[in-house]
Scaffold this active site. Structure first.
Site, short mmCIF file in Angstrom:
data_model
loop_
_atom_site.label_atom_id
_atom_site.label_comp_id
_atom_site.label_asym_id
_atom_site.label_seq_id
_atom_site.Cartn_x
_atom_site.Cartn_y
_atom_site.Cartn_z
N HIS A 230 -43.98 -98.73 -40.66
CA HIS A 230 -43.35 -97.83 -39.68
C HIS A 230 -43.16 -96.42 -40.27
O HIS A 230 -42.07 -95.87 -40.25
CB HIS A 230 -42.01 -98.39 -39.18
CG HIS A 230 -41.52 -97.70 -37.93
ND1 HIS A 230 -40.79 -98.31 -36.96
CD2 HIS A 230 -41.67 -96.42 -37.49
CE1 HIS A 230 -40.51 -97.45 -35.99
NE2 HIS A 230 -41.04 -96.29 -36.30
N ARG B 50 -44.35 -98.93 -30.67
CA ARG B 50 -43.22 -99.78 -31.03
C ARG B 50 -43.69 -101.22 -31.14
O ARG B 50 -44.60 -101.64 -30.40
CB ARG B 50 -42.12 -99.70 -29.96
CG ARG B 50 -41.22 -98.50 -30.06
CD ARG B 50 -40.32 -98.54 -31.30
NE ARG B 50 -39.44 -97.40 -31.37
CZ ARG B 50 -39.70 -96.26 -32.03
NH1 ARG B 50 -40.84 -96.11 -32.67
NH2 ARG B 50 -38.81 -95.29 -32.07
P1 NDP Z 1 -43.67 -89.20 -24.54
O1 NDP Z 1 -42.51 -89.60 -23.74
O2 NDP Z 1 -43.97 -87.76 -24.72
O3 NDP Z 1 -45.01 -89.88 -23.95
C1 NDP Z 1 -45.04 -91.19 -23.51
C2 NDP Z 1 -46.35 -91.44 -22.82
O4 NDP Z 1 -46.40 -92.83 -22.43
C3 NDP Z 1 -46.49 -90.62 -21.52
O5 NDP Z 1 -47.83 -90.22 -21.34
C4 NDP Z 1 -46.09 -91.63 -20.45
O6 NDP Z 1 -46.65 -91.41 -19.17
C5 NDP Z 1 -46.67 -92.90 -21.03
N1 NDP Z 1 -46.03 -94.07 -20.44
C6 NDP Z 1 -44.73 -94.44 -20.47
N2 NDP Z 1 -44.53 -95.56 -19.78
C7 NDP Z 1 -45.73 -95.92 -19.27
C8 NDP Z 1 -46.19 -96.97 -18.45
N3 NDP Z 1 -45.35 -97.91 -17.98
N4 NDP Z 1 -47.49 -97.01 -18.12
C9 NDP Z 1 -48.35 -96.06 -18.57
N5 NDP Z 1 -47.99 -95.02 -19.35
C10 NDP Z 1 -46.69 -94.96 -19.70
O7 NDP Z 1 -43.50 -89.90 -25.96
P2 NDP Z 1 -44.10 -89.45 -27.35
O8 NDP Z 1 -45.54 -89.21 -27.19
O9 NDP Z 1 -43.27 -88.36 -27.94
O10 NDP Z 1 -43.83 -90.76 -28.25
C11 NDP Z 1 -44.39 -92.00 -27.88
C12 NDP Z 1 -43.77 -93.10 -28.72
O11 NDP Z 1 -44.25 -93.06 -30.05
C13 NDP Z 1 -42.26 -93.05 -28.92
O12 NDP Z 1 -41.55 -93.51 -27.79
C14 NDP Z 1 -42.06 -93.95 -30.12
O13 NDP Z 1 -41.86 -95.28 -29.69
C15 NDP Z 1 -43.38 -93.83 -30.85
N6 NDP Z 1 -43.24 -93.18 -32.16
C16 NDP Z 1 -43.57 -93.90 -33.30
C17 NDP Z 1 -43.47 -93.32 -34.54
C18 NDP Z 1 -43.92 -94.05 -35.75
O14 NDP Z 1 -43.69 -93.57 -36.87
N7 NDP Z 1 -44.56 -95.19 -35.61
C19 NDP Z 1 -43.00 -91.94 -34.71
C20 NDP Z 1 -42.71 -91.28 -33.46
C21 NDP Z 1 -42.81 -91.89 -32.25
P3 NDP Z 1 -46.36 -90.04 -18.36
O15 NDP Z 1 -47.20 -88.99 -19.06
O16 NDP Z 1 -46.81 -90.31 -17.01
O17 NDP Z 1 -44.88 -89.78 -18.50
C1 OXD Z 2 -39.65 -92.22 -33.90
C2 OXD Z 2 -39.99 -93.11 -35.01
O1 OXD Z 2 -39.45 -92.71 -32.78
O2 OXD Z 2 -39.97 -92.65 -36.18
O3 OXD Z 2 -39.57 -91.00 -34.11
O4 OXD Z 2 -40.31 -94.27 -34.78
#
Ligand code: NDP
Ligand code: OXD
Length: 313
Positions: free
Chosen positions: A276, A228
């Site tokens: 994005h 993000r």
């Molecule tokens: P998940 O919730 O599956 O994974 C998030 C990961 O981030 C987990 O490993 C989590 O740790 C870690 N995390 C969260 N907070 C912290 C912190 N404070 N310190 C360290 N690690 C942290 O999310 P997804 O993998 O499904 O998606 C990740 C992000 O990708 C979405 O939230 C979105 O913002 C972005 N995204 C962007 C897209 C794009 O087109 N650019 C498309 C889709 C998603 P833990 O394993 O311990 O829970």
């Molecule tokens: C998502 C994105 O969060 O597209 O899926 O950014």
């Protein structure tokens, strides 16, 4: 079962068409259609107008059409019902494609080749093997884990960082704030796949970038952010590119989207901007996913991929 579809920023027609196709037995309410707010049991949304969901007194579930739910949680009136996000192989594969493509772009130093071609110069910079390049993935969730596995299969030396301890085959896993400096110090290409939460906002700042490896084979570290825009401090990234702290960056997400035409990130020669679209939500795949969840609910089964609101993701 009556379901409101509320989407902004994306064309609504393909979504409404796919939902009605996959689940004609449910009542789908699209934009501009009259409805009784009390009749809506579920809402399927992407960036709905803040306050809209609070007007639905009998709302039972909110289904987000993407993986990240930061925009929804920013609405202080969001009803306290289960909030479900997208975890789907189609979305995951798209993100892994983006990450692999851009890690290879940095690893193969596409910039140098483009500059050299423009100047008609035959240069062949030292090209290290993948095993000699260290990739670090911030976030080892659904998306980070799959990207890490794909990069490890290509031979990169991959590490990951998460909030709680994780195990991923072939990936050196680090967890928690205390482990961050060591993780950064061994990273040549940093990939951010974190959710935006109060704990992650502004994490990609000058201090973090200064902690990346200086002794790598690529002539300086690279940053790829597909999480993000709120994760990054854009002025710090530009300063890091200008003073050599970063050798290059690939950014898919921005503090303000669409990225304003006058924004300096558009023009930086060592920065690649993508709009994005690292991993688009595909109406076919994602509507099937949401319909499967609605059918689980109707059958009295538990929902999957429910957001932990306290953690913020
Ligand atoms: P998940 O919730 O599956 O994974 C998030 C990961 O981030 C987990 O490993 C989590 O740790 C870690 N995390 C969260 N907070 C912290 C912190 N404070 N310190 C360290 N690690 C942290 O999310 P997804 O993998 O499904 O998606 C990740 C992000 O990708 C979405 O939230 C979105 O913002 C972005 N995204 C962007 C897209 C794009 O087109 N650019 C498309 C889709 C998603 P833990 O394993 O311990 O829970
Ligand atoms: C998502 C994105 O969060 O597209 O899926 O950014």
């Amino acid at each position: 079962m009556t379901i409101l579809l509320a989407v902004t920023g994306w064309p609504i027609e393909p979504w409404l068409e796919r939902f009605r196709h996959h689940a004609p037995e449910f009542g789908w309410v699209g934009p501009g259609e009259r409805f009784d707010p009390a009749a809506i049991e579920h809402a399927v949304v992407w960036k709905p107008r803040p306050g809209l969901l609070a007007t639905l007194p009998n709302l039972r579930t909110i289904f987000n059409l993407g993986a990240g739910i930061d925009a929804l949680l920013a609405d202080p009136t969001l009803p306290p019902v289960p909030l479900v996000r997208i975890v789907d192989p189609d979305l995951t594969a798209r993100m892994t494609e983006y990450v692999v493509f851009n890690v290879l772009r940095c690893h193969r130093r596409e910039w140098l080749h483009r500059e050299a071609q423009a100047a008609r110069r035959w240069i062949a910079p030292d090209q290290p093997a993948a095993r000699d390049v260290r990739v670090g993935i911030l976030g080892l969730g659904e998306l980070g884990r799959d990207a890490a596995l794909a990069l490890a299969r290509l031979g990169f030396d991959v590490a990951g960082w998460s909030r709680s301890p994780r195990r991923v085959d072939g990936v050196a896993c680090h967890a928690g704030a205390a482990a961050l400096p060591a993780f950064l110090a061994r990273t040549d290409i940093l990939v951010a796949l974190l959710p935006l939460t109060p704990a992650t906002r502004g994490l990609l700042n000058r201090d973090l970038l200064a902690g990346l490896a200086r002794d790598g084979r690529l002539g300086g570290p690279f940053l790829i952010n597909a999480g993000r825009g709120g994760l990054q401090v854009e002025a710090d990234i530009l300063a890091a590119l200008n003073d050599g702290t970063l050798a290059g960056a690939v950014i898919d997400v921005f503090e303000t989207e669409p990225l304003p035409p006058g924004h300096p990130m558009w023009a930086h020669p060592r920065l690649v901007v993508s709009p994005h679209n690292a991993a688009d939500s595909d109406p076919e795949a994602v509507s099937r996913n949401v319909v499967a969840q609605l059918r689980r609910l109707a059958a009295g089964l538990a929902l999957e991929s429910v957001v932990d609101r306290a953690a913020g993701y």
